[in-house]
Design an enzyme around this catalytic site. Structure first.
Site, PDB file in Angstrom:
ATOM      1  N   GLY A   1     -34.021  12.314 -13.510  1.00 50.77           N
ATOM      2  CA  GLY A   1     -33.044  13.098 -14.252  1.00 50.77           C
ATOM      3  C   GLY A   1     -33.702  14.295 -14.918  1.00 50.77           C
ATOM      4  N   ASP A   2     -34.842  14.042 -15.571  1.00 47.83           N
ATOM      5  CA  ASP A   2     -35.572  15.135 -16.247  1.00 47.83           C
ATOM      6  C   ASP A   2     -35.994  16.193 -15.228  1.00 47.83           C
ATOM      7  OD1 ASP A   2     -35.288  13.711 -18.528  1.00 47.83           O
ATOM      8  OD2 ASP A   2     -37.330  12.896 -18.552  1.00 47.83           O
TER       9      ASP A   2
ATOM     10  N   SER B   1     -34.449   7.208 -11.591  1.00 45.02           N
ATOM     11  CA  SER B   1     -35.101   6.926 -12.869  1.00 45.02           C
ATOM     12  C   SER B   1     -34.815   8.054 -13.854  1.00 45.02           C
ATOM     13  CB  SER B   1     -36.614   6.799 -12.660  1.00 45.02           C
ATOM     14  OG  SER B   1     -37.142   8.091 -12.374  1.00 45.02           O
ATOM     15  N   LYS B   2     -35.155   7.764 -15.097  1.00 48.34           N
ATOM     16  CA  LYS B   2     -35.009   8.753 -16.156  1.00 48.34           C
ATOM     17  C   LYS B   2     -35.829   9.997 -15.799  1.00 48.34           C
ATOM     18  CE  LYS B   2     -36.783   7.788 -20.361  1.00 48.34           C
ATOM     19  NZ  LYS B   2     -37.333   8.979 -21.003  1.00 48.34           N
ATOM     20  N   ARG B   3     -36.971   9.773 -15.191  1.00 45.35           N
ATOM     21  CA  ARG B   3     -37.834  10.902 -14.801  1.00 45.35           C
ATOM     22  C   ARG B   3     -37.171  11.798 -13.745  1.00 45.35           C
ATOM     23  NH1 ARG B   3     -42.404   8.454 -12.826  1.00 45.35           N
ATOM     24  NH2 ARG B   3     -41.857   6.649 -14.089  1.00 45.35           N
TER      25      ARG B   3
END
Ligand code: GLU
Length: 506
Positions: free
Chosen positions: A268-269, A264-266
């Site tokens: 990646g962060d 998920s994008k999270r």
């Protein structure tokens, strides 16, 4: 066999996840491999999820990756329009056809009524009651209501949705190109909405109608769509198009590097890497999510990395040109299981591609990052620097990290590695070297080195004693290409200045 036609059918709801780009890629490779057509269709019928600018962003991502469609909203084509919102009226006749043949029905239930059903029909053995064969007769729809009342509701313009009437106890079978034979029990599937109260079709109706009308032969989509397959299979059948149903392949997920589940994008962060192809700024929040492009990936490397994330050619080969991928790709070699994303591997691909890219091209790619530091440099000069440092660069911004000392005088010197062994002898050596440099007019890579070598003997030193100090003087730290290359590029005066800068600190 009819001409291969595949489509990428994104909903314009935000940034393009690398899983999405991989779906594009597999579609594209398959189409090119079979001499077929690759279509971009924008599935924008969900007005609540529509995000301004997301379509253009998707188009730009495809272009950056070199995966340009043959037919699209931008390019047009024989089956235009390619934006589902512009095809809105076309779906109604098919919804009507399904109602008339008894495979779909009008449902007038309000949001409150739906909530009430979910609450009232909750049982320990059915914690999440659905609108299906067990509940539909308790609801307000054209199956449960008197036909006269239904007509009146319709005549009065009472809002309704159209739902598919899922049959009970039917086993549906289909063969997925990746997963093989799959079966579904229709009793477990709810009566999905086909047409919404705003007159827009849902994904389920629109995808079937458009895949049919656009003569799609193969449909590749994420495995999250597998549970919807029974609805789609029945729609193909009920609409009389059974023999035109595309062959499906449900692509595996791209998984987070640690633990389980979809990347998920999270993630990646949290782990410090992008999951979108390009930077995406959400117009609603103004929040920017980073992309592979801006991080300094070459599109060819990004595409090669994605190709290998879920597919293998059956050999050890990892680097492929687009033509080779087109030639070797087959959907049957796509893995069933999800592929764990590995950012280090992604960077490895980029490093490889940087080494294989010509210096003139790299110069143009590196230039904006150098100029962003307030540096002005000619293409010729930069290209020489690029050639010297490319083997040290993994991402395009590394051309600055690995080469800043070619453009600006280092302000900070890490003298700790040389301090302990520093002595008067070395000091005398460097002093005599810059004195000898001061006397010469010619400058190239050899001359300062010749003087350097000559003075070693005179001072009773070995090259190994003074190379590291010289590097720290010119660069500021223990890195960079050959020191005499650096001296050559920065020029005599600057070389002397930097040596003096450090001599005064030691
Ligand atoms: N609009 C769907 C999505 O965004 C497309 C799925 C499909 O390719 O059928 O995932």
């Amino acid at each position: 066999m009819s001409k291969v036609r595949v489509r990428f059918a994104p909903s314009p709801t935000g940034g393009l996840h690398l899983g999405g780009v991989r779906t594009v890629l597999y579609n594209y490779l398959f189409a090119r491999h079979h001499g077929g057509d690759f279509i971009l269709r924008i599935e924008d019928t969900d007005q609540n999820r529509y995000v301004e600018g997301a379509e253009q962003y998707i188009v730009d991502c495809l272009q950056w990756c070199g995966l340009t469609p043959d037919e699209s909203p931008q390019k047009g084509g024989p089956h235009a329009p390619y934006r589902q919102s512009e095809r809105k009226n076309l779906y109604h006749q098919y919804a009507k056809q399904l109602i008339d043949s008894g495979h779909a029905y009008y449902a007038f239930d309000t949001t409150e009524e739906l909530e009430k059903m979910r609450h009232d029909l909750k049982r320990p053995d059915n914690t999440n009651p659905q609108y299906d064969h067990t509940t539909r007769m308790h609801m307000r729809n054209s199956l449960s209501l008197d036909p006269h009342d239904v007509n009146e509701l319709l005549a009065n313009g009472i809002p309704y949705v159209v739902r598919i009437k899922m049959p009970e106890n039917v086993t549906l079978l289909f063969t997925d190109m990746i997963r093989g034979e799959i079966s579904f029990d229709t009793s477990l599937v709810d009566d999905k909405v086909l047409l919404k109260a705003d007159g827009m079709p849902t994904y389920h109706l629109a995808v079937v109608v458009d895949d049919y009308l656009m003569k799609i032969t193969h449909a590749f989509r994420g495995e999250e769509w597998l549970p919807s397959a029974p609805v789609h299979i029945l729609l193909w059948e009920y609409l009389g198009w059974k023999h035109h149903m595309p062959q499906w392949a449900h692509l595996p997920l791209i998984l987070k590097p640690d633990g389980n589940g979809k990347l998920s994008k999270r993630d990646g962060d949290r782990l410090g890497f992008p999951v979108f192809a390009m930077n995406w700024t959400d117009p609603r929040t103004n929040e920017t999510t980073s992309g592979f492009r801006e991080m300094g990936f070459l599109p060819q490397a990004f595409v090669n990395m994605l190709a290998m994330l879920g597919w293998n050619p059956g050999t050890e080969q990892e680097l492929f040109s687009m033509d080779e991928l087109i030639h070797k790709f087959s959907i049957e070699r796509v893995h069933k299981g999800g592929a764990k994303f590995d950012f280090e591997k992604a960077k490895w691909f980029n490093h490889q591609y940087i080494q294989h890219t010509d210096d003139a091209t790299l110069t143009q790619l590196a230039k904006p990052y150098i100029e962003a530091q307030g540096v002005k440099v000619s293409d010729d000069h930069l290209q020489k620097i690029v050639a010297l440092i490319k083997d040290r660069c993994t991402l395009i911004p590394d051309f600055w990290q690995q080469g800043h000392f070619f453009f600006t005088t280092p302000q900070n010197f890490d003298i700790s590695p040389i301090k302990e062994k520093w002595n008067d002898q070395k000091k005398a050596f460097f002093t005599s070297w810059i004195n000898s440099l001061n006397e010469i007019t010619e400058w190239n890579q050899e001359i300062p080195e010749q003087h350097f070598n000559k003075l070693l003997e005179t001072n009773g030193l070995k090259k190994g004693d003074v190379l590291l100090p010289l590097r720290i003087m010119l660069v500021g730290g223990k890195y960079g290409p050959g020191v005499f290359h650096i001296a050559d590029m920065i020029g005599k005066q600057e070389t002397i200045l930097r040596v003096n800068n450090v001599l005064s600190q030691l």
